[in-house]
Design an enzyme around this catalytic site. Structure first.
Site, PDB file in Angstrom:
ATOM      1  N   GLY A 110       4.030   2.901   5.119  1.00  0.00           N
ATOM      2  CA  GLY A 110       5.440   2.891   4.740  1.00  0.00           C
ATOM      3  C   GLY A 110       5.832   1.835   3.731  1.00  0.00           C
ATOM      4  O   GLY A 110       7.003   1.445   3.673  1.00  0.00           O
ATOM      5  N   SER A 111       4.883   1.376   2.886  1.00  0.00           N
ATOM      6  CA  SER A 111       5.271   0.340   1.913  1.00  0.00           C
ATOM      7  C   SER A 111       6.273   0.899   0.906  1.00  0.00           C
ATOM      8  O   SER A 111       7.201   0.193   0.489  1.00  0.00           O
ATOM      9  CB  SER A 111       4.042  -0.219   1.200  1.00  0.00           C
ATOM     10  OG  SER A 111       3.407   0.796   0.457  1.00  0.00           O
ATOM     11  N   HIS A 164       2.446   9.742  -6.281  1.00  0.00           N
ATOM     12  CA  HIS A 164       1.007   9.970  -6.145  1.00  0.00           C
ATOM     13  C   HIS A 164       0.259   8.851  -6.872  1.00  0.00           C
ATOM     14  O   HIS A 164       0.626   8.487  -7.987  1.00  0.00           O
ATOM     15  CB  HIS A 164       0.637  11.334  -6.736  1.00  0.00           C
ATOM     16  CG  HIS A 164      -0.822  11.619  -6.599  1.00  0.00           C
ATOM     17  ND1 HIS A 164      -1.388  12.057  -5.422  1.00  0.00           N
ATOM     18  CD2 HIS A 164      -1.848  11.478  -7.477  1.00  0.00           C
ATOM     19  CE1 HIS A 164      -2.691  12.187  -5.584  1.00  0.00           C
ATOM     20  NE2 HIS A 164      -3.003  11.845  -6.822  1.00  0.00           N
ATOM     21  N   ASP A 192       5.980  21.038  -5.649  1.00  0.00           N
ATOM     22  CA  ASP A 192       5.975  22.502  -5.602  1.00  0.00           C
ATOM     23  C   ASP A 192       4.858  22.938  -4.660  1.00  0.00           C
ATOM     24  O   ASP A 192       4.303  22.117  -3.926  1.00  0.00           O
ATOM     25  CB  ASP A 192       5.853  23.101  -7.015  1.00  0.00           C
ATOM     26  CG  ASP A 192       4.540  22.734  -7.694  1.00  0.00           C
ATOM     27  OD1 ASP A 192       3.619  22.239  -6.997  1.00  0.00           O
ATOM     28  OD2 ASP A 192       4.424  22.934  -8.914  1.00  0.00           O
ATOM     29  N   ASP A 207      -0.092  18.391  -5.801  1.00  0.00           N
ATOM     30  CA  ASP A 207       0.295  17.374  -6.797  1.00  0.00           C
ATOM     31  C   ASP A 207       0.466  17.989  -8.186  1.00  0.00           C
ATOM     32  O   ASP A 207       0.087  17.380  -9.200  1.00  0.00           O
ATOM     33  CB  ASP A 207      -0.737  16.238  -6.817  1.00  0.00           C
ATOM     34  CG  ASP A 207      -0.900  15.596  -5.443  1.00  0.00           C
ATOM     35  OD1 ASP A 207       0.103  15.448  -4.743  1.00  0.00           O
ATOM     36  OD2 ASP A 207      -2.047  15.272  -5.067  1.00  0.00           O
TER      37      ASP A 207
HETATM   38  C1  GAR Z   1       0.807   5.640  -1.512  1.00  0.00           C
HETATM   39  O1  GAR Z   1      -0.164   4.988  -2.296  1.00  0.00           O
HETATM   40  C2  GAR Z   1       1.070   7.015  -2.059  1.00  0.00           C
HETATM   41  O2  GAR Z   1       0.949   7.106  -3.451  1.00  0.00           O
HETATM   42  C3  GAR Z   1       0.006   7.817  -1.386  1.00  0.00           C
HETATM   43  O3  GAR Z   1      -0.081   7.282  -0.077  1.00  0.00           O
HETATM   44  C4  GAR Z   1       0.244   5.905  -0.121  1.00  0.00           C
HETATM   45  C5  GAR Z   1       1.285   5.668   0.959  1.00  0.00           C
HETATM   46  O4  GAR Z   1       1.534   4.320   1.148  1.00  0.00           O
HETATM   47  N1  GAR Z   1       0.362   9.190  -1.378  1.00  0.00           N
HETATM   48  C6  GAR Z   1      -0.495  10.170  -1.683  1.00  0.00           C
HETATM   49  O5  GAR Z   1      -1.664   9.992  -1.920  1.00  0.00           O
HETATM   50  C7  GAR Z   1       0.119  11.570  -1.668  1.00  0.00           C
HETATM   51  N2  GAR Z   1      -0.735  12.505  -2.325  1.00  0.00           N
HETATM   52  P1  GAR Z   1       2.783   3.876   2.021  1.00  0.00           P
HETATM   53  O6  GAR Z   1       2.758   4.624   3.332  1.00  0.00           O
HETATM   54  O7  GAR Z   1       2.545   2.405   2.233  1.00  0.00           O
HETATM   55  O8  GAR Z   1       4.040   4.153   1.222  1.00  0.00           O
END
Ligand code: GAR
Length: 365
Positions: free
Chosen positions: A180-181, A279, A311, A315
């Site tokens: 969840g950053s 992404h 969509d 990605d």
């Molecule tokens: C982030 O780096 C985001 O870009 C990636 O998951 C991480 C979540 O971090 N998402 C994907 O790869 C989606 N295809 P977070 O939970 O700390 O926000």
């Protein structure tokens, strides 16, 4: 004039038996029907055309409150029933308590059940489906009329509630599977006023996700939705539950922040061009999982992150913003990932603010 527009189950059962004896068919549907719009009228006419009489089972006021929150319904059940009875297509209205109309299905044993196209036969409630199967009822899913929904009407009302002066704060729902950053960065940007929005719901497919704890600590409704039996896929019931929860939260925009499962129907159609994702690559390069590992393995000297619309593809939606970061000699996967993550936390809130502004000024125009 009738004292009440609401029929008893006994009356409707008698109607069903009469039709049955004549070889004709009773059609049954159910719903809230709070603010009637053209989509409802056309849907009910198509449902009626599946047989010879149409009965609508209406959620009681308490049932609507439990499904859609304390501010709904806008119109009490007697009024909702009266408006429905005013339609040529509706022959009777009954009312049911609780979340499910299983009791009414058992009592009426309709010949045909009609439901709107935000459902599939697999995403119908299991209890209701079992009751329909037990009654030998044929199930018809009818296509929804695009762009006509109570949620859209309420959204337009909200967008004009300030007389068009522009003081409406978009409501965001955030979906995440992990730490969840990006959600933290969004909340921080809302607190400083950099993003003029409100988070109304956080939803996760992982009951242990830190994003749920962060949301609860911030006093934001946080829910876990069971993804179903497959590890990497949301089943139809989960897609439907996510759809219903997003709708009843009143969210205008859906923000994916590390949500690691693909959204499908009925969610995508309910939020056209209204679901954003971040992404960790410069899309279209390196879609899918562990994009930073893919970039390192490919020998790239630069990568980054992309904010894009969601969509049906992996990605593939339209990119709204990108930020670049270098891959330096000696970097391992963790170093690249951390550098991308820092860029995301800066980019994503700004991209959300910019996109919400375009959407809302368009709605106000
Ligand atoms: C982030 O780096 C985001 O870009 C990636 O998951 C991480 C979540 O971090 N998402 C994907 O790869 C989606 N295809 P977070 O939970 O700390 O926000």
């Amino acid at each position: 004039m009738d004292a009440s527009p609401i029929a008893s189950l006994d009356d409707v059962r008698a109607l069903r038996d009469r039709l049955d004896a004549e070889g004709r068919r009773l059609v049954f549907t159910n719903g809230v029907f709070d603010l009637l719009h053209a989509g409802h009228v056309r849907y009910l006419a198509r449902a009626r055309a599946l047989g010879d009489a149409l009965v609508v089972a209406l959620n009681s006021d308490a049932s609507v409150r439990s499904l859609k929150g304390p501010t709904r319904p806008l119109n009490p059940v007697e009024d909702r029933a009266e408006v429905l009875r005013g339609l040529r297509s509706v022959d009777a209205v009954v009312v049911f308590e609780g979340d499910r109309c299983t009791g009414a299905i058992h009592a009426i044993r309709p010949h045909v059940y009609a439901k709107g196209g935000d459902y599939t036969p697999d995403s119908l409630n299991r209890e209701e489906k079992a009751a329909l199967d037990a009654a030998g009822t044929a199930i018809h899913i009818l296509e929804l009329v695009p762009g006509r929904s109570t949620t859209a009407t309420l959204g337009k009302l909200r967008a004009t509630a300030d007389g068009g002066a522009g003081a409406v704060r978009p409501k965001l729902a955030v979906l995440g599977s992990g730490k969840g950053s990006n959600f933290e960065a969004l909340i921080a940007a809302i607190r400083t006023g950099a993003v003029d929005a409100e988070v109304v719901l956080v939803l996760s497919d992982n009951p242990e996700a830190r994003i749920l704890r962060l949301a609860r600590d911030a006093g934001i409704p946080a829910v876990f939705v069971d993804p179903g039996p497959q590890a990497n896929r949301l089943d139809d019931a989960a897609q439907k539950e996510i759809h219903d929860r997003l709708r009843s939260s009143g969210a205008d925009l859906v923000v994916l922040a590390g949500f690691m499962k693909r959204l499908r129907e009925p969610v995508l159609s309910a939020f056209p061009d209204l679901i954003l994702n971040v992404h960790p690559s410069l899309l279209p390069a390196f879609p899918g999982r562990e994009a930073w590992v893919q970039a390192l393995a490919a020998g790239a000297t630069e990568t980054g992150c992309t904010v894009h619309l969601v969509d049906a593809g992996l990605d593939t939606g339209r990119a709204l913003a990108q930020a670049r970061v270098p891959i330096l000699p000696g970097d391992d996967a963790e170093a690249v990932r951390a550098r991308i993550n820092a860029a995301e936390m800066d980019l994503y809130p700004r991209a959300i603010a910019a996109y919400a502004e375009t959407i809302f000024s368009r709605n106000r125009a």
